[in-house]
Design a protein around this motif. Structure first.
Motif, short mmCIF file in Angstrom:
data_model
loop_
_atom_site.label_atom_id
_atom_site.label_comp_id
_atom_site.label_asym_id
_atom_site.label_seq_id
_atom_site.Cartn_x
_atom_site.Cartn_y
_atom_site.Cartn_z
N ALA A 238 0.05 12.98 4.67
CA ALA A 238 0.56 13.13 3.22
C ALA A 238 1.69 11.64 3.29
CB ALA A 238 0.95 14.09 3.54
N GLU A 239 2.38 11.08 3.99
CA GLU A 239 3.42 10.30 3.45
C GLU A 239 2.73 9.27 3.18
OE1 GLU A 239 4.71 13.06 6.18
OE2 GLU A 239 2.91 11.88 6.04
N LEU A 240 1.54 8.81 3.35
CA LEU A 240 0.77 7.40 2.91
C LEU A 240 -0.43 8.18 1.78
CD1 LEU A 240 -2.41 6.20 2.85
CD2 LEU A 240 0.24 4.48 2.61
N ALA A 241 -1.33 9.22 2.30
CA ALA A 241 -2.29 9.25 1.27
C ALA A 241 -1.00 10.13 -0.31
CB ALA A 241 -2.33 11.11 2.15
N ASP A 242 -0.53 10.12 -0.33
CA ASP A 242 0.43 10.79 -1.68
C ASP A 242 1.44 9.45 -2.31
OD1 ASP A 242 -0.91 13.15 -1.24
OD2 ASP A 242 1.24 13.92 -0.67
N ASN A 243 1.30 8.16 -1.69
CA ASN A 243 1.94 7.52 -2.03
C ASN A 243 1.54 5.72 -2.07
OD1 ASN A 243 4.74 8.39 -2.55
ND2 ASN A 243 4.13 9.62 -0.65
N TRP A 244 0.32 5.34 -2.48
CA TRP A 244 -0.50 4.62 -2.05
C TRP A 244 -0.96 4.22 -3.72
CZ3 TRP A 244 -5.38 3.13 -2.31
CH2 TRP A 244 -6.31 4.09 -2.57
N ASP A 245 -0.93 2.67 -3.36
CA ASP A 245 -1.90 2.04 -4.58
C ASP A 245 -2.46 0.67 -4.65
OD1 ASP A 245 -2.75 1.79 -7.51
OD2 ASP A 245 -0.94 1.96 -8.39
N PHE A 246 -3.31 -0.41 -5.11
CA PHE A 246 -3.78 -1.82 -5.00
C PHE A 246 -3.25 -2.55 -6.09
CE2 PHE A 246 -7.02 0.23 -6.48
CZ PHE A 246 -7.49 0.16 -8.08
N PHE A 247 -3.14 -3.73 -5.29
CA PHE A 247 -4.08 -4.87 -6.02
C PHE A 247 -4.44 -5.96 -6.01
CE2 PHE A 247 0.65 -5.36 -3.49
CZ PHE A 247 0.43 -6.96 -3.62
N ARG A 248 -4.79 -7.37 -6.55
CA ARG A 248 -4.97 -8.28 -6.20
C ARG A 248 -4.19 -9.07 -5.17
NH1 ARG A 248 -9.77 -10.02 -10.91
NH2 ARG A 248 -10.34 -8.16 -11.64
N LEU A 249 -5.24 -9.28 -4.71
CA LEU A 249 -3.62 -10.74 -3.72
C LEU A 249 -3.68 -11.70 -5.08
CD1 LEU A 249 -3.40 -12.17 -1.61
CD2 LEU A 249 -5.30 -13.34 -1.31
N PRO A 250 -2.39 -12.10 -5.16
CA PRO A 250 -2.42 -12.80 -6.65
C PRO A 250 -2.62 -14.62 -5.95
CG PRO A 250 -0.17 -11.73 -5.54
CD PRO A 250 -1.27 -11.48 -4.78
N PRO A 251 -2.88 -14.38 -7.15
CA PRO A 251 -2.98 -17.04 -7.25
C PRO A 251 -1.37 -17.01 -6.94
CG PRO A 251 -2.89 -16.40 -9.66
CD PRO A 251 -3.11 -15.12 -8.56
#
Length: 484
Positions: free
Chosen positions: A340-353
């Motif tokens: 739950a500590e991870l499942a409720d607290n994650w998002d994502f982004f593209r590898l930035p240039p």
């Protein structure tokens, strides 16, 4: 006929994002103990060798070229012509995926009483063997599976794939239903040759709770990412969980960095074995950036760690970020077994240039899988009709619901059949300028192998970025001679 299947295979693993033992699928190649949950990743493990199967076609004098225009004569099927037997070969024999395709075939038969669908589904390795034999004997089915990249392009160059531009080009109604990047992945010389059926892209997942605790913001550029890694490391976290035991994880970073640092027209020329040179300064810059990331963000000894071990550290909250594929997103959810500590607290982004990147900053590493129509098929119109049926919005949504794949058809991931991050990934993929197709499938096998070993060399300090570029350029020169 020169048979290219003797090349060294990619050491890419058919990884399971969830830690846990499983017997390896095949003893021929070194693979970790895995499961079958990430179809697209597994596909690319073997695709480096599969590309060689198609390569043998060009060396045979392009079998099928004489029948090249047969399928293109009429690609529109009326109700009156929907009859006969349609032959299809896929690589989706796995029990988790096969039922979906079987149901699509059965539903099409139910809707078209005069049609019999002969669906043959085999595994990755059997498919490579089967498609090689069928191609050489000019007995390809009406519809056959293809990876994007040079695998598909070799069928096009050999005259074995029908030109579908008139029915699914970007200006057609059918073409507009797909994610633009997915459609573009199967283009060759500006024409459409493959029907994308799913989507997979690479993203940096991050633990939002750790970012908040340390006071780190989502990075806007690569310089921000490097700085964030320093703060995370000082706070006692592994900045980015990373394991490169089988070579391909490094390839994914380099794929994305190449796309952002090298103009697309240059990459297109270099990824073509007939014209590849790899002399643009952006390639060396990409390798330098990968070295910077590795030094600032990875734990030492990453060549000895599997992707699965690294991912376990991210799931356990020991690492703040993990570069993974969208087909792996489900493992970060409570339903997928994440704490739950991870499942409720994650998002994502593209590898930035980098702030000064000279390539396509909107490109996204990934690729769809797809199907091609045999250029010599007498059932080409029926084949197109079936593929339109399979890629309807309803069937695309069912694909996401039943087997967890993002469909290449826009608007198919919803709150009812997915979860917020997967919905967001589909929207982001649809906004991508183009796919930066995995280096170990889009390039010639010799070039891919140079990058695979070079990535490991940079990580263990045995090779510098300049050393790797020399190996890549030598491999490109060898590839050019082989197709001249």
């Amino acid at each position: 006929m020169r048979d290219l299947w003797g090349i060294r295979p990619s050491r890419r693993s058919n990884h399971d994002p969830r830690p846990g033992p499983r017997a390896a699928e095949a003893s021929r190649y070194p693979t970790p103990l895995l499961t079958e949950d990430t179809m697209s990743t597994r596909s690319r493990i073997t695709a480096l060798i599969a590309v060689s199967a198609a390569g043998a076609l060009a060396a045979c004098g392009a079998p099928g070229t004489a029948a090249k225009t047969t399928a293109s004569a009429n690609l529109t099927s009326s109700a009156a012509t929907k009859s006969g037997t349609l032959t299809i070969v896929t690589k989706f024999a796995d029990p988790k995926y096969a039922p979906y395709f079987e149901k699509v075939a059965a539903d099409y038969e139910s809707a078209n009483s005069g049609v019999k669908v002969d669906l043959q589904q085999v595994g990755d390795q059997p498919y490579k063997d089967k498609i090689r034999v069928l191609s050489a004997s000019k007995q390809l089915p009406d519809i056959y599976f293809s990876w994007a990249g040079d695998f598909a392009n070799k069928f096009v160059r050999a005259g074995l794939a029908a030109d579908l531009t008139s029915v699914m080009g970007p200006d057609t109604e059918w073409g507009k239903s797909f994610s633009p990047a997915a459609l573009k992945a199967f283009e060759y010389d500006g024409k459409s040759y493959g029907v994308p059926i799913n989507l997979d892209a690479k993203y940096m997942a991050y633990n939002t709770a750790i970012f908040s605790k340390v006071g780190v913001a989502k990075p806007a550029n690569l310089e921000d990412l490097i700085a964030a890694c320093g703060k995370l490391k000082s706070a006692g976290y592994t900045p980015i969980a990373f394991g490169n035991q089988y070579g391909w994880p490094a390839i994914h970073y380099i794929t994305q960095l190449n796309a952002m640092d090298v103009p697309q027209a240059t990459r297109d020329a270099d990824y073509n074995p007939a014209t590849g040179a790899f002399t643009d300064a952006g390639y060396a810059a990409a390798l330098d950036q990968f070295k910077q990331i590795s030094e600032a963000c990875f734990d030492s000894g990453s060549n000895g760690l599997s992707h699965e071990t690294a991912q376990a550290n991210f799931l356990a909250g020991k690492a703040a970020m993990h570069f993974l594929e969208s087909v792996e997103f489900s493992v970060l959810t409570a339903k997928g077994g994440a704490p739950a500590e991870l499942a409720d607290n994650w998002d994502f982004f593209r590898l930035p240039p980098t702030a000064s990147a000279a390539g396509d900053k909107g490109a996204l590493t990934g690729a769809p899988d797809g199907f091609m129509v045999n250029s010599g098929s007498k059932n080409a119109a029926l084949a197109v009709d079936f593929l339109k049926f399979m890629t309807s919005k309803a069937n695309g949504a069912e694909m996401t619901k039943s087997i967890g794949w993002l469909s290449s058809v826009q608007g198919t991931a919803t709150a009812e059949n997915s979860f917020p991050q997967l919905e967001a990934a589909l929207k982001d993929i649809s906004s991508a300028n183009s796919f930066a197709i995995w280096l170990d499938t889009v390039t010639n096998a010799d070039v891919a192998n140079a990058y695979l070993s070079g990535g490991q060399g940079i990580l263990d300090g045995s090779q510098s970025p300049a050393d790797v570029m020399k190996s890549v350029q030598d491999a490109a020169a060898k590839a050019k001679k082989s197709v001249s």
